[in-house]
Design an enzyme around this catalytic site. Structure first.
Site, short mmCIF file in Angstrom:
data_model
loop_
_atom_site.label_atom_id
_atom_site.label_comp_id
_atom_site.label_asym_id
_atom_site.label_seq_id
_atom_site.Cartn_x
_atom_site.Cartn_y
_atom_site.Cartn_z
N ARG A 121 -9.79 23.61 14.34
CA ARG A 121 -9.40 24.03 13.39
C ARG A 121 -10.05 23.36 11.98
NH1 ARG A 121 -3.18 22.82 12.69
NH2 ARG A 121 -3.65 20.64 13.17
N ARG A 165 -0.42 12.53 19.48
CA ARG A 165 0.57 13.66 18.63
C ARG A 165 0.81 14.74 19.89
NH1 ARG A 165 -4.13 16.42 14.75
NH2 ARG A 165 -1.56 18.25 15.04
N ARG A 220 -8.48 18.02 9.14
CA ARG A 220 -7.66 17.54 8.64
C ARG A 220 -8.35 16.05 9.91
NH1 ARG A 220 -1.76 20.65 10.22
NH2 ARG A 220 -1.45 18.50 11.45
N LYS A 266 2.09 27.32 14.58
CA LYS A 266 3.05 27.10 14.32
C LYS A 266 2.99 27.92 12.93
CE LYS A 266 4.60 23.19 14.69
NZ LYS A 266 3.27 22.52 15.38
N ARG A 279 11.91 17.22 15.01
CA ARG A 279 10.93 16.82 15.18
C ARG A 279 11.42 16.26 16.51
NH1 ARG A 279 6.34 18.12 12.99
NH2 ARG A 279 4.39 17.63 13.83
#
Ligand code: AP5
Ligand code: MG
Length: 213
Positions: free
Chosen positions: A127, A171, A160, A13, A88
């Site tokens: 990431r 998640r 992160r 996203k 969400r």
């Protein structure tokens, strides 16, 4: 143009958002980015949400809705805005619908990006983000020129806190339980278009670009 970027954690996203901003001049409103900025700056909001986000859980609807509507009320961009990571759950989607109708605005499109679960996990685990400017990299798919260093500002690349494999899995579970019902919600309103996030970043963007022209 009022857009929603919908899709599971790690689907791309944020990566697509950066391209859509360049292509269409919309303002990017990412609830995740706003929360992370507040955590970094140790604001009152940041202190409230720090542990929740590190654990991969959702921040309360009241707090999130208030933050988004406050931001939207001050939104002046001529080309409109794009919500990333919001709504969400159904409760947030209904609150957004109400806010839009009370403010005489109409949703243009929901860009729904989906990908296989193993792809999501490897994207999240690989990431790296710049501690300084927030630019996003991937150790395999999109590596920086020099390992651990941001191409754009020279800042240090970090992981992160919610990007370890265990939190990533939880998640994704929370997404499946609470966020994925939004696919049906927006399909019913005729606003949703699906994009295959398994494809390369450029390929995904080309399809999104064509659909927005
Ligand atoms: P948020 O920041 O919204 O995180 P997320 O939804 O989990 O999504 P990500 O940012 O992890 O992934 P992305 O889809 O942006 O992927 P990216 O482009 O970076 O939310 C974080 C937390 O904040 C939540 O867990 C919650 O606690 C809280 N929160 C936020 N909004 C909330 C709300 N509305 N209500 C309550 N709580 C809220 O890409 C991932 C990686 O893959 C990168 O390394 C990238 O380089 C690579 N990549 C991307 N696309 C491709 C591709 N096509 N091919 C190859 N590699 C790719
Ligand atoms: Mg993101």
């Amino acid at each position: 143009m009022i857009l929603i970027l919908l899709g599971p954690p790690g689907v791309g996203k944020g990566s697509q958002a950066n391209k859509i901003i360049d292509g269409f001049g919309v303002t990017h409103i990412s609830t995740g980015d706003i929360f992370r900025k507040n955590i970094k700056e140790e604001t009152e909001l940041g202190l409230k949400v720090k542990e929740i986000i590190a654990a991969g859980e959702l921040v309360s609807d009241d707090l999130t809705n208030e933050l988004v509507f406050d931001r939207l009320s001050n939104e002046t961009s001529e080309n409109g805005f794009m919500l990333d990571g919001y709504p969400r759950n159904i409760n947030q989607a209904e609150a957004l619908d109400k806010w839009l109708s009370e403010n005489g605005k109409e949703l243009t499109k929901v860009i729904y990006i989906d990908a296989d679960k193993d792809v999501l996990i490897s994207r999240i685990a690989g990431r790296r983000v710049c501690k300084n400017c927030g630019a996003t990299y991937h150790v395999v798919n999109h590596p920086p020129k020099e390992e651990g260093i941001c191409d754009i500002c020279g800042g240090t690349l970090i992981q992160r806190p919610d990007d370890n494999e265990e939190t990533a899995k939880s998640r994704i579970e929370i997404y499946e339980e609470q966020t994925s019902p939004l696919v049906e919600y927006y399909t019913k309103s005729g606003k949703l278009q699906r994009f295959n996030g398994n494809n390369e970043i450029e390929e995904v963007y080309l399809e999104i670009e064509n659909s927005l022209k």
